[in-house]
Design an enzyme around this catalytic site. Structure first.
Site, PDB file in Angstrom:
ATOM      1  N   TYR A   1      30.348  45.964  42.350  1.00  0.00           N
ATOM      2  CA  TYR A   1      32.011  45.739  41.713  1.00  0.00           C
ATOM      3  C   TYR A   1      32.726  47.269  41.760  1.00  0.00           C
ATOM      4  O   TYR A   1      33.715  47.270  42.249  1.00  0.00           O
ATOM      5  CB  TYR A   1      32.000  45.189  40.461  1.00  0.00           C
ATOM      6  CG  TYR A   1      31.782  43.754  40.504  1.00  0.00           C
ATOM      7  CD1 TYR A   1      30.748  43.088  40.409  1.00  0.00           C
ATOM      8  CD2 TYR A   1      33.043  43.054  40.619  1.00  0.00           C
ATOM      9  CE1 TYR A   1      30.660  41.756  40.292  1.00  0.00           C
ATOM     10  CE2 TYR A   1      33.147  41.703  40.687  1.00  0.00           C
ATOM     11  CZ  TYR A   1      31.811  40.724  40.611  1.00  0.00           C
ATOM     12  OH  TYR A   1      31.807  39.536  40.639  1.00  0.00           O
TER      13      TYR A   1
ATOM     14  N   HIS B   1      41.172  34.342  38.086  1.00  0.00           N
ATOM     15  CA  HIS B   1      39.812  35.007  38.085  1.00  0.00           C
ATOM     16  C   HIS B   1      39.577  36.248  37.301  1.00  0.00           C
ATOM     17  O   HIS B   1      38.834  37.020  37.638  1.00  0.00           O
ATOM     18  CB  HIS B   1      38.938  34.839  39.416  1.00  0.00           C
ATOM     19  CG  HIS B   1      39.024  33.345  39.920  1.00  0.00           C
ATOM     20  ND1 HIS B   1      39.006  32.848  41.134  1.00  0.00           N
ATOM     21  CD2 HIS B   1      39.229  32.084  38.967  1.00  0.00           C
ATOM     22  CE1 HIS B   1      38.967  31.737  41.481  1.00  0.00           C
ATOM     23  NE2 HIS B   1      39.072  31.264  40.023  1.00  0.00           N
TER      24      HIS B   1
ATOM     25  N   CYS C   1      29.635  50.075  26.360  1.00  0.00           N
ATOM     26  CA  CYS C   1      30.856  49.847  25.539  1.00  0.00           C
ATOM     27  C   CYS C   1      31.097  51.159  24.474  1.00  0.00           C
ATOM     28  O   CYS C   1      30.115  51.343  23.825  1.00  0.00           O
ATOM     29  CB  CYS C   1      30.803  48.426  24.703  1.00  0.00           C
ATOM     30  SG  CYS C   1      31.822  48.149  23.395  1.00  0.00           S
TER      31      CYS C   1
ATOM     32  N   CYS D   1      30.956  49.185  20.513  1.00  0.00           N
ATOM     33  CA  CYS D   1      29.708  48.747  19.868  1.00  0.00           C
ATOM     34  C   CYS D   1      28.538  49.811  19.922  1.00  0.00           C
ATOM     35  O   CYS D   1      27.570  49.721  19.562  1.00  0.00           O
ATOM     36  CB  CYS D   1      29.333  47.463  20.139  1.00  0.00           C
ATOM     37  SG  CYS D   1      28.830  47.208  21.926  1.00  0.00           S
TER      38      CYS D   1
HETATM   39  C1  BV8 Z   1      33.886  26.788  36.221  1.00  0.00           C
HETATM   40  C2  BV8 Z   1      36.035  36.408  40.750  1.00  0.00           C
HETATM   41  C3  BV8 Z   1      32.890  25.437  34.556  1.00  0.00           C
HETATM   42  C4  BV8 Z   1      34.659  37.058  40.817  1.00  0.00           C
HETATM   43  C5  BV8 Z   1      35.773  34.189  41.702  1.00  0.00           C
HETATM   44  C6  BV8 Z   1      27.784  25.169  38.799  1.00  0.00           C
HETATM   45  C7  BV8 Z   1      28.007  25.333  37.746  1.00  0.00           C
HETATM   46  C8  BV8 Z   1      29.133  25.664  37.091  1.00  0.00           C
HETATM   47  C9  BV8 Z   1      30.207  25.324  37.948  1.00  0.00           C
HETATM   48  C10 BV8 Z   1      30.175  24.955  39.294  1.00  0.00           C
HETATM   49  C11 BV8 Z   1      28.884  24.646  39.756  1.00  0.00           C
HETATM   50  N1  BV8 Z   1      28.908  24.436  40.912  1.00  0.00           N
HETATM   51  C12 BV8 Z   1      30.133  24.494  41.660  1.00  0.00           C
HETATM   52  C13 BV8 Z   1      30.818  24.795  40.308  1.00  0.00           C
HETATM   53  C14 BV8 Z   1      32.250  25.038  40.226  1.00  0.00           C
HETATM   54  C15 BV8 Z   1      32.342  26.776  40.748  1.00  0.00           C
HETATM   55  C16 BV8 Z   1      32.904  26.586  42.107  1.00  0.00           C
HETATM   56  O1  BV8 Z   1      33.996  25.933  42.678  1.00  0.00           O
HETATM   57  N2  BV8 Z   1      32.054  26.722  43.062  1.00  0.00           N
HETATM   58  C17 BV8 Z   1      32.261  26.545  44.603  1.00  0.00           C
HETATM   59  C18 BV8 Z   1      31.305  27.825  45.318  1.00  0.00           C
HETATM   60  C19 BV8 Z   1      31.905  25.256  45.210  1.00  0.00           C
HETATM   61  N3  BV8 Z   1      33.662  27.159  40.190  1.00  0.00           N
HETATM   62  C20 BV8 Z   1      33.233  27.938  38.999  1.00  0.00           C
HETATM   63  O2  BV8 Z   1      32.101  28.205  38.814  1.00  0.00           O
HETATM   64  C21 BV8 Z   1      34.225  28.120  38.032  1.00  0.00           C
HETATM   65  N4  BV8 Z   1      34.083  28.134  36.836  1.00  0.00           N
HETATM   66  O3  BV8 Z   1      33.956  25.843  36.896  1.00  0.00           O
HETATM   67  O4  BV8 Z   1      33.464  26.708  35.272  1.00  0.00           O
HETATM   68  C22 BV8 Z   1      32.602  25.678  33.273  1.00  0.00           C
HETATM   69  C23 BV8 Z   1      33.406  25.229  32.158  1.00  0.00           C
HETATM   70  C24 BV8 Z   1      33.020  25.199  30.957  1.00  0.00           C
HETATM   71  C25 BV8 Z   1      31.989  25.970  30.397  1.00  0.00           C
HETATM   72  C26 BV8 Z   1      30.859  26.693  31.677  1.00  0.00           C
HETATM   73  C27 BV8 Z   1      31.384  26.392  32.675  1.00  0.00           C
HETATM   74  C28 BV8 Z   1      34.808  29.616  37.991  1.00  0.00           C
HETATM   75  C29 BV8 Z   1      35.100  30.224  39.606  1.00  0.00           C
HETATM   76  C30 BV8 Z   1      35.585  31.650  39.753  1.00  0.00           C
HETATM   77  C31 BV8 Z   1      34.587  32.409  40.590  1.00  0.00           C
HETATM   78  N5  BV8 Z   1      35.133  33.893  40.647  1.00  0.00           N
HETATM   79  N6  BV8 Z   1      36.156  35.349  41.738  1.00  0.00           N
HETATM   80  C32 BV8 Z   1      34.816  37.971  41.922  1.00  0.00           C
HETATM   81  O5  BV8 Z   1      35.716  37.991  42.892  1.00  0.00           O
HETATM   82  O6  BV8 Z   1      33.820  38.755  42.333  1.00  0.00           O
HETATM   83  S1  BV8 Z   1      35.674  33.123  43.130  1.00  0.00           S
HETATM   84  C33 BV8 Z   1      36.402  33.974  44.454  1.00  0.00           C
HETATM   85  O7  BV8 Z   1      35.660  33.141  45.526  1.00  0.00           O
HETATM   86  C34 BV8 Z   1      37.717  34.346  44.532  1.00  0.00           C
HETATM   87  O8  BV8 Z   1      38.250  34.333  43.250  1.00  0.00           O
HETATM   88  C35 BV8 Z   1      38.195  32.863  45.112  1.00  0.00           C
HETATM   89  O9  BV8 Z   1      38.418  31.984  44.338  1.00  0.00           O
HETATM   90  C36 BV8 Z   1      36.946  32.616  45.949  1.00  0.00           C
HETATM   91  C37 BV8 Z   1      37.081  32.920  47.543  1.00  0.00           C
HETATM   92  O10 BV8 Z   1      37.982  32.039  47.842  1.00  0.00           O
HETATM   93  P1  BV8 Z   1      39.316  32.574  48.588  1.00  0.00           P
HETATM   94  O11 BV8 Z   1      39.901  33.520  48.082  1.00  0.00           O
HETATM   95  O12 BV8 Z   1      39.852  31.445  49.244  1.00  0.00           O
HETATM   96  O13 BV8 Z   1      38.789  33.430  49.767  1.00  0.00           O
HETATM   97  P2  BV8 Z   1      37.570  32.696  51.090  1.00  0.00           P
HETATM   98  O14 BV8 Z   1      37.416  33.930  51.967  1.00  0.00           O
HETATM   99  O15 BV8 Z   1      36.979  31.557  50.733  1.00  0.00           O
HETATM  100  O16 BV8 Z   1      39.027  32.271  52.257  1.00  0.00           O
HETATM  101  C38 BV8 Z   1      40.076  32.918  52.697  1.00  0.00           C
HETATM  102  C39 BV8 Z   1      41.074  32.055  53.474  1.00  0.00           C
HETATM  103  O17 BV8 Z   1      42.045  32.941  53.964  1.00  0.00           O
HETATM  104  C40 BV8 Z   1      40.253  31.534  54.568  1.00  0.00           C
HETATM  105  O18 BV8 Z   1      40.864  29.974  54.504  1.00  0.00           O
HETATM  106  C41 BV8 Z   1      40.888  32.254  55.654  1.00  0.00           C
HETATM  107  O19 BV8 Z   1      40.901  31.247  56.870  1.00  0.00           O
HETATM  108  C42 BV8 Z   1      41.954  32.562  55.391  1.00  0.00           C
HETATM  109  N7  BV8 Z   1      42.379  33.897  55.986  1.00  0.00           N
HETATM  110  C43 BV8 Z   1      41.872  34.975  56.467  1.00  0.00           C
HETATM  111  N8  BV8 Z   1      42.582  36.128  56.927  1.00  0.00           N
HETATM  112  C44 BV8 Z   1      43.975  35.644  56.741  1.00  0.00           C
HETATM  113  C45 BV8 Z   1      43.858  34.145  56.009  1.00  0.00           C
HETATM  114  N9  BV8 Z   1      44.934  33.634  55.685  1.00  0.00           N
HETATM  115  C46 BV8 Z   1      46.088  34.093  56.145  1.00  0.00           C
HETATM  116  N10 BV8 Z   1      46.219  35.647  56.635  1.00  0.00           N
HETATM  117  C47 BV8 Z   1      45.115  36.226  56.912  1.00  0.00           C
HETATM  118  N11 BV8 Z   1      45.029  37.505  57.446  1.00  0.00           N
END
Ligand code: BV8
Length: 299
Positions: free
Chosen positions: A77, A131, A190, A193
């Site tokens: 990070y 997020h 922190c 605390c």
């Molecule tokens: C939740 C912050 C429920 C951190 C991020 C098991 C247990 C619990 C939950 C789950 C589970 N299994 C699945 C889930 C759900 C899970 C999930 O969705 N998993 C996925 C992998 C299937 N979700 C969660 O866990 C969420 N919480 O469900 O909680 C809950 C409820 C109550 C109590 C307890 C639990 C939380 C999800 C948030 C995770 N944190 N980020 C950090 O950044 O370090 S996610 C992180 O990855 C990003 O924020 C973003 O969301 C994701 C990446 O996606 P994109 O941004 O789209 O990026 P990517 O590279 O994938 O795509 C880029 C795109 O751009 C491509 O399409 C590419 O073609 C295009 N591109 C590239 N260049 C360009 C372009 N387009 C235009 N111009 C360009 N130049």
């Protein structure tokens, strides 16, 4: 063969039909992902840049990874904090901010934690960082409520200073470069605390999204929506990706901006959707120009 506009593969007929709808739209939603910041030099998650050293970024973005190896996760990070501070918002960030200023009923939901939309002066009241942010930190002690926003200290603590001159063009994101062995005692703690570690103020996989953010978005999306812009996201992560279906249900037309045509998943194109293929930095200012006017390349 449709004529193409000068500097991207956006066809003129698509641009004309989209601009007409954009100008007549009142309630507009934008869902943004890492592709929005790709041209600012920040690697995406699932594209080629989706790895950090030998780790898939999603393996490090979990509370389990942090508990197991807080030094590794903090180096991940701190590195991203540093890189995002070196990066600059691009024209797409500024174009969305301008649209927000001109249309009070516009809402940007960003999955990006890189701080670039706030740095593009996107009005805060119409920007939901779903997020969290790399520049928020919070205490890991369940009984301590310490949260700090806009902490831009780089490195966040001296021990996390990123080693320089590690060989030709290599840095700690390359597995060949050894990581420092940083003791937990030298990681951010922190100030309130005085016992527990601080952690990045982002939502990790498996963690719930901030209640305030989710309820604000649920409120906003409970009324008719005219248009959703789906910009630079693979639409794989939920609940973020689910907002596309929600917008459709609330009557929205869909416009996808992506380098690749989405042929499956939440951003799969339906008949009547617009798909603008290309770099968000080029395409977003172009398709919004009818409302925002020309957005200059930031100096
Ligand atoms: C939740 C912050 C429920 C951190 C991020 C098991 C247990 C619990 C939950 C789950 C589970 N299994 C699945 C889930 C759900 C899970 C999930 O969705 N998993 C996925 C992998 C299937 N979700 C969660 O866990 C969420 N919480 O469900 O909680 C809950 C409820 C109550 C109590 C307890 C639990 C939380 C999800 C948030 C995770 N944190 N980020 C950090 O950044 O370090 S996610 C992180 O990855 C990003 O924020 C973003 O969301 C994701 C990446 O996606 P994109 O941004 O789209 O990026 P990517 O590279 O994938 O795509 C880029 C795109 O751009 C491509 O399409 C590419 O073609 C295009 N591109 C590239 N260049 C360009 C372009 N387009 C235009 N111009 C360009 N130049």
């Amino acid at each position: 063969m449709p004529s193409f506009t000068a500097h991207s593969s956006v066809s003129q007929p698509d641009l004309d039909s989209f601009s007409k709808h954009l100008k007549s739209s009142k309630r507009i939603l934008a869902l943004c992902g890492a592709g929005l910041s790709a041209s600012s030099g920040l690697p995406t998650f699932r594209g080629a840049g989706g790895y950090w050293r030998t780790y898939d970024a999603t393996q490090l973005a979990t509370s389990e990874a942090f508990m197991e190896d807080p030094s590794l996760v903090w180096q991940f990070y701190n590195y991203r904090r540093h890189m995002a501070l070196q990066a600059k918002p691009n024209r797409a960030h500024f174009a969305l901010a301008e649209l927000a200023r001109r249309n009070p009923d516009f809402l940007t939901i960003s999955q990006n934690v890189d701080g670039l939309s706030p740095r593009a002066h996107h009005p805060a009241e119409t920007l939901e960082l779903l997020h969290g942010s790399l520049y928020d930190v919070k205490c890991t002690n369940f009984h301590c409520d310490y949260v700090e926003q806009n902490n831009f200290t780089d490195p966040i603590v001296p021990a996390l200073e990123i080693p320089q001159n590690t060989g030709a063009d290599l840095d700690i994101s390359d597995a060949e470069v050894p990581l420092k062995d940083i003791s937990t005692g030298d990681l951010p703690h922190c100030p309130k605390c005085k016992t527990a570690l601080l952690r990045p103020g982002v939502v990790w996989f498996g963690e719930p999204l901030p209640v305030k953010t989710v309820s604000r978005i649920d409120d906003w999306t409970s009324q008719h929506i005219d248009l959703i812009l789906v910009i630079g996201t693979s639409a794989i992560v939920y609940p973020a990706a689910g907002y596309i279906a929600t917008a459709r249900k609330m009557g929205a037309r869909v416009a996808v901006v992506n380098m690749e045509r989405p042929d499956s998943g939440a951003s799969k194109l339906n008949a009547g959707d617009w798909f603008f293929q290309g770099d968000a930095r080029v395409v977003v200012p172009q398709i919004l120009e009818a409302v925002t006017g020309n957005i200059e390349e930031p100096r």
